[in-house]
Design a protein around this motif. Structure first.
Motif, PDB file in Angstrom:
ATOM      1  N   TYR A 199     -26.269 -12.695  44.297  1.00  0.00           N
ATOM      2  CA  TYR A 199     -25.706 -13.599  43.293  1.00  0.00           C
ATOM      3  C   TYR A 199     -25.702 -15.030  43.825  1.00  0.00           C
ATOM      4  CZ  TYR A 199     -23.709  -9.145  41.723  1.00  0.00           C
ATOM      5  OH  TYR A 199     -23.536  -7.836  41.323  1.00  0.00           O
ATOM      6  N   SER A 200     -25.655 -15.967  42.904  1.00  0.00           N
ATOM      7  CA  SER A 200     -25.386 -17.367  43.227  1.00  0.00           C
ATOM      8  C   SER A 200     -24.090 -17.765  42.536  1.00  0.00           C
ATOM      9  CB  SER A 200     -26.515 -18.280  42.725  1.00  0.00           C
ATOM     10  OG  SER A 200     -27.685 -18.111  43.480  1.00  0.00           O
ATOM     11  N   ASP A 207     -31.690 -12.949  38.710  1.00  0.00           N
ATOM     12  CA  ASP A 207     -32.580 -11.965  38.090  1.00  0.00           C
ATOM     13  C   ASP A 207     -34.038 -12.176  38.455  1.00  0.00           C
ATOM     14  OD1 ASP A 207     -30.380 -10.845  36.883  1.00  0.00           O
ATOM     15  OD2 ASP A 207     -30.627 -11.931  35.001  1.00  0.00           O
ATOM     16  N   LYS A 208     -34.434 -13.422  38.667  1.00  0.00           N
ATOM     17  CA  LYS A 208     -35.813 -13.721  39.029  1.00  0.00           C
ATOM     18  C   LYS A 208     -35.820 -14.961  39.908  1.00  0.00           C
ATOM     19  CE  LYS A 208     -40.411 -14.653  37.081  1.00  0.00           C
ATOM     20  NZ  LYS A 208     -41.192 -14.844  35.829  1.00  0.00           N
ATOM     21  N   THR A 209     -36.559 -14.893  41.023  1.00  0.00           N
ATOM     22  CA  THR A 209     -36.642 -16.024  41.936  1.00  0.00           C
ATOM     23  C   THR A 209     -38.096 -16.387  42.194  1.00  0.00           C
ATOM     24  OG1 THR A 209     -36.628 -14.632  43.926  1.00  0.00           O
ATOM     25  CG2 THR A 209     -34.486 -15.367  43.071  1.00  0.00           C
ATOM     26  N   VAL A 238     -35.036 -18.781  39.034  1.00  0.00           N
ATOM     27  CA  VAL A 238     -35.650 -19.309  37.814  1.00  0.00           C
ATOM     28  C   VAL A 238     -35.161 -18.563  36.579  1.00  0.00           C
ATOM     29  CG1 VAL A 238     -37.694 -20.181  38.985  1.00  0.00           C
ATOM     30  CG2 VAL A 238     -37.700 -17.844  38.091  1.00  0.00           C
ATOM     31  N   ALA A 239     -34.401 -17.481  36.763  1.00  0.00           N
ATOM     32  CA  ALA A 239     -33.805 -16.767  35.637  1.00  0.00           C
ATOM     33  C   ALA A 239     -32.545 -16.053  36.117  1.00  0.00           C
ATOM     34  CB  ALA A 239     -34.781 -15.763  35.029  1.00  0.00           C
ATOM     35  N   SER A 266     -31.616 -22.458  37.263  1.00  0.00           N
ATOM     36  CA  SER A 266     -31.865 -21.243  36.480  1.00  0.00           C
ATOM     37  C   SER A 266     -32.097 -21.619  35.044  1.00  0.00           C
ATOM     38  CB  SER A 266     -30.676 -20.281  36.586  1.00  0.00           C
ATOM     39  OG  SER A 266     -29.535 -20.844  36.000  1.00  0.00           O
ATOM     40  N   ARG A 267     -32.791 -20.722  34.344  1.00  0.00           N
ATOM     41  CA  ARG A 267     -33.020 -20.951  32.930  1.00  0.00           C
ATOM     42  C   ARG A 267     -33.166 -19.629  32.218  1.00  0.00           C
ATOM     43  NH1 ARG A 267     -37.911 -22.814  35.317  1.00  0.00           N
ATOM     44  NH2 ARG A 267     -39.690 -21.469  34.890  1.00  0.00           N
TER      45      ARG A 267
END
Length: 267
Positions: A185-186, A206-208, A214-215, A266-267
Motif C-alpha cells: 500500500y501507499s 494495483d499497478k506499478t 499508476v493505478a 496514481s490514476r
C-alpha cells in the motif's frame, strides 16, 4: 509558486492542481519536460541536476529573479541541497516545501530509516550486507536485497538463499530485508507547517511502473493511516509525502520506505 521536476508525474500533478489558484512557474533539467508546457513560456526554467554542486545557488537566483514566494521540489536529489539552504531561501522571501535536512536524510537512506523508526512502528527485519556475509540473517530466506539509496525499484531482487549473497556488493551499500509477502500500500500524508498530520489516505498499489503507482484505489484502512502518522511524527517530517507499507505473512502492515517529496502518482 515554482514547481521543480516538472517533467515527472508529481511535478505535472502539482501544476495541474495549482491551475487558477496561483501564478505557477515550472522547472526541469529537460527542456522537453511535459510540465513545462503547462505554464506560459516566460515561466519555464531549466535547472542543473539536483546533485550538481551549483544546483541550490542556481535555483535561488531564479527564485529571486522571478520573485517566487513558494518553491515545491518534487525530485529526491533536490531535497537535501534545498533543506540545507532553506534559511538562504527564506532570507530571499522564498518558502521551500521541504522537511528538515536530517529527516530528509533518514528517508533517502533505507538503513537510516530503519534505525530511526525502530521501536516506533513495525519494520521488516533489516541488516546491511557486509564482508561477514548474511547467511545467518534472522529474517530468513527468501529475502529481499536492495540498495540503501535509490528509487523506482532499481537494484531490488529476491535472494533465495545464502549462496546468492556472493553476487551482491558486500560494502554495506546493500540491505538484506525480510520478505513481506502480503499486499503493498501507499499512504499519502499531508501535515501542516508544524508537522501535525492533517490527513493520511491509504491507497492500494494495483499497478506499478518502475516502482511508481499508476493505478490504485483509495481505502478506508485505519491501521495503515496510524502507521503512516506515527512514522511521520517519529521522523519529524512536514509537507506532502508518501509512506509505503506492506503486510507481513500475518497480515500486519510494516514500513517499507518514505518518500519525503510525494512522487507516486496514481490514476
Amino acid at each position: 509558486m515554482l514547481v521543480t521536476g516538472a517533467g515527472g508525474p508529481s511535478g505535472v500533478g502539482f501544476l495541474r492542481a495549482l491551475a487558477g489558484a496561483v501564478e505557477p512557474y515550472a522547472a526541469d533539467i529537460d527542456p522537453n519536460g511535459a510540465g513545462l508546457y503547462l505554464v506560459p513560456r516566460a515561466r519555464r526554467m531549466l535547472l542543473p541536476p539536483g546533485a550538481h554542486p551549483g544546483f541550490a545557488d542556481a535555483l535561488l537566483r531564479l527564485c529571486r529573479r522571478h520573485a517566487i514566494d513558494v518553491l515545491v521540489p518534487t525530485v529526491d536529489a533536490e531535497l537535501l541541497p534545498l533543506a540545507g539552504r532553506s534559511a538562504d531561501f527564506a532570507a530571499a522571501g522564498v518558502r521551500v516545501l521541504v522537511p528538515p535536512a536530517e529527516a530528509v536524510a533518514d528517508c533517502l537512506d533505507k538503513w537510516r530509516l530503519a534505525r530511526a523508526c525502530a521501536g516506533a512502528v513495525r519494520l521488516p527485519e533489516t541488516r546491511t550486507l557486509g564482508p561477514a556475509g548474511g547467511a545467518d540473517f534472522p529474517g530468513g530466506f527468501p529475502a529481499i536485497a536492495k540498495p540503501r539509496t535509490g528509487s523506482g525499484s532499481r537494484g531490488v531482487r529476491i535472494v533465495e538463499g545464502p549462496a546468492a549473497l556472493a553476487r551482491l556488493p558486500r560494502d554495506h551499500s546493500y540491505l538484506l530485508q525480510e520478505l513481506l509477502p502480503g499486499t503493498e500500500y501507499s499512504v499519502d500524508v499531508l501535515t501542516d507547517g508544524t508537522g501535525r498530520v492533517v490527513a493520511a489516505v491509504p491507497r492500494s498499489r494495483d499497478k506499478t511502473d518502475s516502482g511508481i503507482v499508476v493505478a490504485g484505489r483509495v481505502l478506508a484502512a485505519p491501521a495503515l493511516s496510524r502507521l503512516a502518522e506515527e512514522t511521520v511524527r517519529t521522523l519529524g517530517l512536514r509537507g506532502v509525502l508518501n509512506v509505503q507499507v506492506r503486510e507481513d505473512r500475518h497480515g500486519e502492515p510494516a514500513l517499507l520506505e518514505v518518500n519525503p517529496a510525494r512522487r507516486a502518482a496514481s490514476r
